[in-house]
Design a protein around this motif. Structure first.
Motif, short mmCIF file in Angstrom:
data_model
loop_
_atom_site.label_atom_id
_atom_site.label_comp_id
_atom_site.label_asym_id
_atom_site.label_seq_id
_atom_site.Cartn_x
_atom_site.Cartn_y
_atom_site.Cartn_z
N TYR A 54 0.80 -1.22 0.00
CA TYR A 54 0.00 0.00 0.00
C TYR A 54 0.84 1.28 0.00
N LYS A 59 -5.19 5.45 1.40
CA LYS A 59 -5.77 4.41 2.24
C LYS A 59 -7.00 4.95 2.94
N ALA A 125 -13.10 -5.64 2.93
CA ALA A 125 -12.02 -4.83 2.36
C ALA A 125 -10.76 -5.66 2.16
N ASN A 129 -8.98 -6.74 -1.37
CA ASN A 129 -7.64 -6.14 -1.50
C ASN A 129 -7.66 -4.61 -1.46
N TYR A 130 -8.56 -4.06 -0.64
CA TYR A 130 -8.59 -2.62 -0.44
C TYR A 130 -7.83 -2.25 0.84
N GLU A 775 -17.25 -2.07 -1.99
CA GLU A 775 -16.94 -1.58 -3.34
C GLU A 775 -17.51 -0.18 -3.54
N ALA A 778 -15.54 2.36 -1.44
CA ALA A 778 -14.20 2.56 -2.00
C ALA A 778 -14.23 3.46 -3.23
N LYS A 779 -15.21 3.25 -4.10
CA LYS A 779 -15.26 3.99 -5.36
C LYS A 779 -15.97 5.32 -5.25
N ILE A 784 -10.38 5.03 -3.26
CA ILE A 784 -9.19 4.19 -3.11
C ILE A 784 -9.26 3.05 -4.13
N GLU A 785 -8.09 2.49 -4.43
CA GLU A 785 -7.99 1.40 -5.40
C GLU A 785 -7.58 0.12 -4.71
N ASN A 786 -8.05 -1.02 -5.23
CA ASN A 786 -7.58 -2.28 -4.67
C ASN A 786 -6.19 -2.57 -5.22
N CYS A 787 -5.45 -3.32 -4.42
CA CYS A 787 -4.04 -3.58 -4.75
C CYS A 787 -3.87 -5.07 -5.04
#
Length: 787
Positions: A54, A59, A125, A129-130, A775, A778-779, A784-787
């Motif tokens: 990350y 985050k 999360a 993978n957030y 989701e 997050a959006k 934030i973006e998932n990794c």
């Protein structure tokens, strides 16, 4: 050495080092601790590697007063895909896995849906993978362990940390100082891994423990003032001692305020410190940090970050405010304005004077902005400080860029009615995020039998991370063989629950009866009292007509009443009185039984949700923000008997009203009748209603001389100085509820049609995964973006 031998060697080593004896002489609890420590040797390196991915990315952080995590062992093993191996290893080692699992205490970090939602979000999360980190308090004791004495709730200490917590790691190097007007305390973090399904991502739950800066005064001790020698230690540790201390007195209110400020101040200091280790300015803080306030408990974070930016780092006020608003988002869990959290100004002035000055400045900025918009006449409808109180929800709305409700009807009520003035001011900030639950906990772990069947039918286990896959099961709704196997699985879960209840409650129930279950926090608006009145009415009807044609029914209730909530505790006593009357009456021939489960929590819930035949969701329409228990029942193939309230509405939209049992007033009905409503009209004219309500005062049941039953009776028919009679419309909805229960009985008789209803509910539960909710957060909120 192969992996199995390595784990065995570790377990033996931890038993020797920690308990000074070989594993064969250790108790189940001691073996559990040794197993966890052995697993952590593999988890921690993966955890560290996971966090490194990350670096440099934005985050999100979830600030919550509660995290109702439940037991961790099986959940973590499932998510790491280690459960089968560990079971085999322990079997070879002659250690019973089930005994080890049962020896784990539920972490005493939450009480109700607010905390369980936070736990589900952390799981989702990590699975998706957030980068989401939880921040909260490490309570030494949970809210309480519930027992009953003569039907009354008795609160005992929930010492969940008696043997420590082998899943958490104390990070003393990250401790910070939190300052109150009456002294400073240390905040020491404990980190717990949050393992996503598949083990690719392990996030962190960081919980703060309060400790004294000087824990022992030797000088006072040598003077033989022994109490004074540890006063600072005791005062400091009280802050994180107990979840939700009773605040009916001033001392309790002060302690709660200290709890709120303590964990948000420590968390913000932690974030600021780590940010400045990588960047030479805080001007980009909001670009790398998104903080979600889970209800109003952590709202003091808004003025605290303003204080840090403007006073500690001398940043311009307007620039600081812009960073604050862009950093924070607020989840509202409370519909009614009068129920929104407020704090007396005097307490803030005494405990947090520096923070209060920032709130004053924020309030002044708000008033200036309102005047610029020519909002003058209604300015009191917005003021954060008014009538010597601080309105925390208003502070949360003004100090954030996003305000979300947790079910569509809840969000609509906020924007159209309760917070309409704020919505008109900032329409772009308001949005809905219907709650969800994690299928890993509430199906995969709690109902492995049904999980295996679902995977078999779908030919894949993708549903574990993509719950919408369940929709493909709808094609089996008329398949007799599939439905028969489904009913067999339900019966297996009912048998398991019946055995557990016999062991833990001492009540023998009919596993082939309808399991009608209402499990949730005790509150008047959730209407456990309506359920109790309906059960008592059914009992009287059976007494009058022993041949009444009903399927045997077991009513299972459970939940805790807050220690200072006398009415809720009175309702528990009343339910237990009814339970004793019914269960001791042999003349009704076992047609109905009652159970009030003791100390309801996550682990008990896993057994209850999977075994239920009918889900009780009977709150007064417009009062339940969402509910997530309704989703857990649905996911396990249980129809709802309920009002069109909270997420019930969306459940019915997904699964069909014909597959559930809806009754009672709707929100618009209540709006129409609330000013003319007279409960006595129904009390006197609805068949059987007066008879059951009068048992509160006619001597049928004893309240131990407390007067609480009379108070409950008056709350319905007379009201009180703070509310009108029957404010939750029990009398109006009683007959509609009774008829809905009769429809349940009729539907249950046709087993294939009943199975179809259950199956259709489960197949349409996909929307209610917390994966979907995360989701959206997050959006649409955190960016934030998932990794």
């Amino acid at each position: 050495m192969d992996y199995k031998e390595k784990i065995k060697e570790r377990i033996e080593g931890h038993c020797l080092i920690t308990f000074g004896k070989k594993s064969k002489y250790c108790s189940n609890k001691e073996k559990y601790i040794a197993v966890v420590k052995s697993l952590m040797e593999d988890i921690v390196p993966k955890w560290n590697d996971s966090l490194n991915k990350y670096d440099g990315k934005k985050k999100a952080y979830y600030f919550s007063a509660e995290f109702l995590m439940g037991r961790a062992l099986s959940n973590n093993l499932i998510n790491m895909n280690w459960q089968s191996d560990i079971r085999d290893i322990l079997k070879e080692y002659k250690i019973d896995y089930n005994n080890i699992e049962e020896s784990e205490d539920d972490a005493g970090l939450g009480n109700g849906g607010l905390g369980r939602l936070a736990a589900c979000f952390l799981d989702s999360a990590a699975t998706l993978n957030y980068p989401l980190m939880g921040y909260g308090l490490r309570y030494e004791y949970g809210i309480f362990k519930q027992k009953f004495a003569d039907g009354f709730q008795i609160e005992g200490p929930d010492n969940w940390l008696e043997f420590g917590d082998s899943w958490s790691i104390r990070k003393s190097m990250d401790k910070v100082v939190v300052s109150f007007a009456d002294g400073d305390v240390l905040a020491v973090p404990y980190d717990t891994p949050v393992i996503g399904y598949g083990g690719n991502t392990i996030n962190t739950l960081r919980l703060w423990k309060s400790e004294a800066i000087n824990s022992f005064n030797l000088e006072e001790f040598n003077r033989q003032n022994y109490d004074l020698s540890v006063k600072d230690k005791n005062d400091a540790e009280n802050i994180s001692k107990v979840l939700y201390p009773n605040d009916s007195k001033e001392e309790g209110k002060i302690l709660r305020l200290k709890q709120q400020y303590f964990f948000v101040s420590a968390s913000l200091q932690d974030l600021v410190k780590k940010h400045l280790e990588k960047y030479d300015s805080l001007e980009n803080f909001h670009q790398l940090h998104g903080i979600q306030l889970n209800d109003t408990h952590p709202t003091v974070a808004i003025p605290e970050l303003m204080r840090i930016l403007t006073e500690e780092y001398k940043m311009d006020w307007d620039k600081s405010w812009d960073i604050v608003v862009k950093t924070f988002a607020y989840t509202n869990h409370t519909i009614l304005q009068e129920a929104l959290e407020q704090w007396p100004v005097r307490l803030y002035k005494v405990i947090l004077p520096n923070v209060y000055r920032k709130i004053e400045e924020i309030n002044s900025k708000l008033i200036d902005e309102l005047e610029e918009k020519a909002i003058v006449d209604d300015i009191r409808d917005y003021k954060i400080i008014d009538d010597n109180n601080i309105k925390m929800a208003y502070l949360a709305i003004y100090g954030t860029h996003s305000i979300n409700g947790v079910a569509q009807v809840h969000s609509d009520i906020l924007t159209e009615r309760e917070l309409n003035n704020w919505y008109k001011l900032y329409p772009e900030r308001f949005n809905n995020k219907t709650n969800g639950i994690t299928q890993r906990r509430w199906l995969l772990k709690s109902n492995p039998e049904l999980s295996e069947f679902i995977t078999e039918l779908l030919g894949t286990d993708n549903w574990i991370t993509e719950l919408d896959e369940l929709k493909k099961l709808e094609k089996y709704k008329d398949d007799r063989d599939v439905l028969e196997r489904f009913l067999d699985i339900k019966q297996e879960k009912k048998n398991q629950l019946a055995e557990y209840i016999k062991e833990h409650e001492g009540i023998e129930i009919d596993p082939y009866s309808i399991f009608d279950i209402q499990i949730k926090r005790l509150h008047e608006y959730k209407r456990q009292l309506l359920n109790a009145l309906q059960i008592l009415d059914l009992y009287y009807r059976i007494k009058e007509n022993p041949n009444l044609d009903i399927v045997n029914k077991t009513f299972i209730l459970g939940g805790k009443a807050a220690p200072g909530y006398e009415r809720a505790k009175g309702i528990i006593k009343y339910i237990n009185e009814i339970k004793d009357l019914i269960n001791n009456d042999k003349d009704i021939n076992g047609k109905i039984k009652m159970v009030f489960v003791t100390n309801y929590g996550v682990s008990y819930g896993e057994k209850l949700f999977s075994a239920a035949d009918i889900s009780e969701q009977i709150s007064t329409a417009g009062k339940e923000a969402s509910g997530t228990g309704n989703m857990k029942f649905m996911l396990n193939g249980t129809p709802t008997i309920g009002t069109l309230d909270g997420a019930n509405i969306e459940i019915v939209e997904e699964a069909g009203e014909n597959n559930n049992f809806i009754f009672g007033l709707q929100v618009e009905d209540i709006e129409r009748i609330k000013n003319t409503y007279d409960p006595k009209k129904y009390y006197e004219n609805v068949d059987g209603l007066k008879r059951v309500v009068d048992t509160l005062v006619d001597g049928t049941f004893s309240d131990g001389g407390t007067g609480i039953f009379k108070e409950l009776y008056n709350s319905i028919l007379k009201g009180a100085n703070w509310h009108s009679p029957d404010q939750y419309y029990l009398m109006k909805d009683f007959d509609s509820y009774r008829k809905a229960q009769e429809r349940v009985n009729e539907a249950y008789i046709d087993r294939s049609a009943w199975a179809k209803k259950c199956w259709t509910n489960m197949a349409n539960a996909g929307k209610f995964s917390s994966d979907r909710t995360i989701e959206q957060y997050a959006k649409e909120i955190w960016d934030i973006e998932n990794c």
